[in-house]
Every structure is written in structure tokens, then in C-alpha cells.
Design a protein around this motif. Structure first.
Motif, PDB file in Angstrom:
ATOM      1  N   LEU A 101     -11.562   9.330   7.768  1.00  0.00           N
ATOM      2  CA  LEU A 101     -12.520   8.408   7.173  1.00  0.00           C
ATOM      3  C   LEU A 101     -11.777   7.155   6.715  1.00  0.00           C
ATOM      4  N   PRO A 102     -12.287   5.980   6.976  1.00  0.00           N
ATOM      5  CA  PRO A 102     -11.603   4.765   6.522  1.00  0.00           C
ATOM      6  C   PRO A 102     -11.359   4.745   5.007  1.00  0.00           C
ATOM      7  N   GLU A 103     -12.204   5.404   4.248  1.00  0.00           N
ATOM      8  CA  GLU A 103     -12.057   5.426   2.791  1.00  0.00           C
ATOM      9  C   GLU A 103     -10.759   6.084   2.328  1.00  0.00           C
ATOM     10  N   VAL A 104     -10.122   6.905   3.197  1.00  0.00           N
ATOM     11  CA  VAL A 104      -8.886   7.581   2.775  1.00  0.00           C
ATOM     12  C   VAL A 104      -7.646   7.009   3.469  1.00  0.00           C
ATOM     13  N   TRP A 105      -7.806   5.950   4.244  1.00  0.00           N
ATOM     14  CA  TRP A 105      -6.652   5.330   4.893  1.00  0.00           C
ATOM     15  C   TRP A 105      -5.658   4.854   3.833  1.00  0.00           C
ATOM     16  N   GLY A 106      -4.404   4.885   4.186  1.00  0.00           N
ATOM     17  CA  GLY A 106      -3.365   4.403   3.290  1.00  0.00           C
ATOM     18  C   GLY A 106      -2.862   5.443   2.309  1.00  0.00           C
ATOM     19  N   ARG A 107      -3.364   6.647   2.367  1.00  0.00           N
ATOM     20  CA  ARG A 107      -2.933   7.711   1.452  1.00  0.00           C
ATOM     21  C   ARG A 107      -1.837   8.596   2.028  1.00  0.00           C
ATOM     22  N   GLY A 108      -1.457   8.341   3.280  1.00  0.00           N
ATOM     23  CA  GLY A 108      -0.414   9.153   3.904  1.00  0.00           C
ATOM     24  C   GLY A 108      -0.902  10.456   4.496  1.00  0.00           C
ATOM     25  N   TYR A 109      -2.216  10.602   4.653  1.00  0.00           N
ATOM     26  CA  TYR A 109      -2.750  11.861   5.179  1.00  0.00           C
ATOM     27  C   TYR A 109      -2.365  12.104   6.632  1.00  0.00           C
ATOM     28  N   ALA A 110      -2.233  11.054   7.429  1.00  0.00           N
ATOM     29  CA  ALA A 110      -1.836  11.241   8.836  1.00  0.00           C
ATOM     30  C   ALA A 110      -0.440  11.858   8.907  1.00  0.00           C
ATOM     31  N   THR A 111       0.480  11.348   8.119  1.00  0.00           N
ATOM     32  CA  THR A 111       1.846  11.878   8.122  1.00  0.00           C
ATOM     33  C   THR A 111       1.864  13.292   7.544  1.00  0.00           C
ATOM     34  N   GLU A 112       1.156  13.508   6.459  1.00  0.00           N
ATOM     35  CA  GLU A 112       1.128  14.829   5.811  1.00  0.00           C
ATOM     36  C   GLU A 112       0.533  15.891   6.739  1.00  0.00           C
ATOM     37  N   THR A 113      -0.588  15.550   7.376  1.00  0.00           N
ATOM     38  CA  THR A 113      -1.219  16.467   8.335  1.00  0.00           C
ATOM     39  C   THR A 113      -0.284  16.748   9.495  1.00  0.00           C
ATOM     40  N   SER A 114       0.304  15.692  10.041  1.00  0.00           N
ATOM     41  CA  SER A 114       1.172  15.831  11.213  1.00  0.00           C
ATOM     42  C   SER A 114       2.380  16.699  10.917  1.00  0.00           C
ATOM     43  N   ARG A 115       3.033  16.477   9.784  1.00  0.00           N
ATOM     44  CA  ARG A 115       4.201  17.296   9.437  1.00  0.00           C
ATOM     45  C   ARG A 115       3.848  18.773   9.372  1.00  0.00           C
ATOM     46  N   ALA A 116       2.701  19.084   8.786  1.00  0.00           N
ATOM     47  CA  ALA A 116       2.298  20.486   8.646  1.00  0.00           C
ATOM     48  C   ALA A 116       2.026  21.141   9.998  1.00  0.00           C
ATOM     49  N   VAL A 117       1.287  20.457  10.867  1.00  0.00           N
ATOM     50  CA  VAL A 117       0.959  21.082  12.158  1.00  0.00           C
ATOM     51  C   VAL A 117       2.177  21.133  13.079  1.00  0.00           C
ATOM     52  N   ILE A 118       3.070  20.159  12.976  1.00  0.00           N
ATOM     53  CA  ILE A 118       4.298  20.193  13.785  1.00  0.00           C
ATOM     54  C   ILE A 118       5.176  21.352  13.346  1.00  0.00           C
ATOM     55  N   ALA A 119       5.321  21.564  12.042  1.00  0.00           N
ATOM     56  CA  ALA A 119       6.113  22.700  11.545  1.00  0.00           C
ATOM     57  C   ALA A 119       5.515  24.013  12.034  1.00  0.00           C
ATOM     58  N   TRP A 120       4.188  24.106  12.018  1.00  0.00           N
ATOM     59  CA  TRP A 120       3.525  25.309  12.518  1.00  0.00           C
ATOM     60  C   TRP A 120       3.821  25.499  14.014  1.00  0.00           C
ATOM     61  N   ALA A 121       3.719  24.439  14.796  1.00  0.00           N
ATOM     62  CA  ALA A 121       3.967  24.522  16.242  1.00  0.00           C
ATOM     63  C   ALA A 121       5.418  24.895  16.531  1.00  0.00           C
ATOM     64  N   ASP A 122       6.347  24.351  15.754  1.00  0.00           N
ATOM     65  CA  ASP A 122       7.757  24.698  15.958  1.00  0.00           C
ATOM     66  C   ASP A 122       7.976  26.197  15.824  1.00  0.00           C
ATOM     67  N   GLU A 123       7.241  26.821  14.930  1.00  0.00           N
ATOM     68  CA  GLU A 123       7.385  28.267  14.714  1.00  0.00           C
ATOM     69  C   GLU A 123       6.600  29.098  15.720  1.00  0.00           C
ATOM     70  N   HIS A 124       5.376  28.673  16.051  1.00  0.00           N
ATOM     71  CA  HIS A 124       4.473  29.501  16.849  1.00  0.00           C
ATOM     72  C   HIS A 124       4.359  29.127  18.320  1.00  0.00           C
ATOM     73  N   LEU A 125       4.622  27.875  18.669  1.00  0.00           N
ATOM     74  CA  LEU A 125       4.495  27.433  20.064  1.00  0.00           C
ATOM     75  C   LEU A 125       5.681  26.545  20.463  1.00  0.00           C
ATOM     76  N   PRO A 126       6.899  27.032  20.252  1.00  0.00           N
ATOM     77  CA  PRO A 126       8.069  26.180  20.510  1.00  0.00           C
ATOM     78  C   PRO A 126       8.269  25.843  21.991  1.00  0.00           C
ATOM     79  N   GLN A 127       7.576  26.527  22.877  1.00  0.00           N
ATOM     80  CA  GLN A 127       7.730  26.270  24.311  1.00  0.00           C
ATOM     81  C   GLN A 127       7.085  24.962  24.747  1.00  0.00           C
ATOM     82  N   TYR A 128       6.255  24.372  23.881  1.00  0.00           N
ATOM     83  CA  TYR A 128       5.563  23.134  24.233  1.00  0.00           C
ATOM     84  C   TYR A 128       6.089  21.975  23.398  1.00  0.00           C
ATOM     85  N   PRO A 129       6.463  20.874  24.043  1.00  0.00           N
ATOM     86  CA  PRO A 129       6.856  19.698  23.255  1.00  0.00           C
ATOM     87  C   PRO A 129       5.638  19.065  22.588  1.00  0.00           C
ATOM     88  N   VAL A 130       5.847  18.548  21.386  1.00  0.00           N
ATOM     89  CA  VAL A 130       4.809  17.802  20.691  1.00  0.00           C
ATOM     90  C   VAL A 130       4.954  16.340  21.087  1.00  0.00           C
TER      91      VAL A 130
END
Length: 169
Positions: A101-130
Motif C-alpha cells: 500500500l502506498p501509505e506504508v512506503w518508506g517504512r522498510g517493509y520491502a527489505t524486512e519482508t525480503s530478508r525474512a523470505v530469503i532466509a527461509w528459502a536458504d534453509e528450505h529451498l537452497p537448490q533454487y537461486p533467488v
């Protein structure tokens, strides 16, 4: 495929599997022209519904796709993000995506979300590059890729615009 995905929690966000009840909010974000400032035009409501349905199907068939991003305080649906198994250049990859939502832009949610899902993928789906694919005029997303430690993998034209594809070294 059972990926073992369970909801992820960050300091400020809950990231959970999309469910049919998310349709209205997800479609509103996807079809909002403001969320496409740096991309080609926003899809209309029918295209957004079809996209949402395809994401639900990926969850059922693959056990992975984009997630609902829920702000924990106050609890509210603020965006979509996560990883989708796709093919790029003849290789299966996990495409990193987010839209808020544009109302939450600038809060760092894209980076925060991305870090969490990348860490999950590194553990559970390491065979696929992000991979992150960004139109080069989308400077905020280029900064997110940089903050995440990704570097340029390749460039190509998509929908008439130069797109930079990022991966981690």
C-alpha cells in the motif's frame, strides 16, 4: 511439493500464506495505479484477480508463492511479497516480489519482508537461486536489492523497458 512453509515473523510484520479471504485486499493493491509508479501500467481488476488465483494455485501445487504481509501493530494487511518458483533463462529460480500500500512506503517493509523470505528459502529451498528483477527506473527497488547484498546478474528488455536482474554472489 511440501516446502514446510509456516508463517514468518519479523520485528514488525507477519508473513503468511495467501488465502482466498485475502483476495479483495490483494487485488486492490495489485490494481492500484499508484503501486505501479515505476513499472508499466497497473493490471486491471480482472487481471489482478487472475494473478491472485494463480498464486493460490501455486501454494496448492508447489507449497510456495507470494505471502500476505501483515503489519503487526496495528494488525492490518499492508502488502504482498515473497518468492514464486519461476523459470528464467531455462533455469528454475525463486523470483523475489513485493508490492505494498502506498501509505506504508518508506517504512522498510520491502527489505524486512525480503530478508525474512530469503532466509527461509536458504534453509528450505537452497537448490533454487533467488532473483530480483527490477526496471532500472525503479530506484527504490534498486536500493532494496543493494541493501539485501544482491548484485547485477544480467539485464534484458521486458515490456519495452530495461530490466536489471540481481542475484547474490
Amino acid at each position: 511439493m511440501d516446502t514446510g512453509f509456516t508463517p514468518l515473523e519479523t520485528e514488525r510484520l507477519l508473513l503468511r500464506r495467501l488465502v482466498p479471504a485475502d483476495r479483495e485486499q490483494a487485488v486492490a493493491i495489485q490494481s492500484d495505479p499508484r503501486t505501479y509508479d515505476f513499472n508499466r501500467g497497473a493490471p486491471d481488476e480482472a487481471e489482478s484477480v487472475a494473478k491472485f488465483e494463480s498464486w493460490l494455485k501455486d501454494w496448492e501445487e508447489l507449497g510456495i508463492c507470494y505471502v500476505a504481509v501483515i503489519e503487526r501493530e496495528p494488525e492490518s494487511f499492508v502488502g504482498l511479497g515473497g518468492l514464486q518458483l519461476r523459470e528464467f533463462g531455462g533455469e528454475k529460480i525463486l523470483n523475489l516480489y513485493y508490492r505494498f500500500l502506498p501509505e506504508v512506503w518508506g517504512r522498510g517493509y520491502a527489505t524486512e519482508t525480503s530478508r525474512a523470505v530469503i532466509a527461509w528459502a536458504d534453509e528450505h529451498l537452497p537448490q533454487y537461486p533467488v532473483q530480483i528483477s527490477v526496471f532500472i527506473r525503479n530506484e527504490p527497488s534498486l536500493r532494496v536489492a543493494q541493501r539485501l547484498g544482491f548484485s547485477t546478474y544480467s539485464e534484458s528488455f521486458y515490456a519495452g523497458s530495461l530490466t536489471r536482474h540481481f542475484r547474490r554472489d
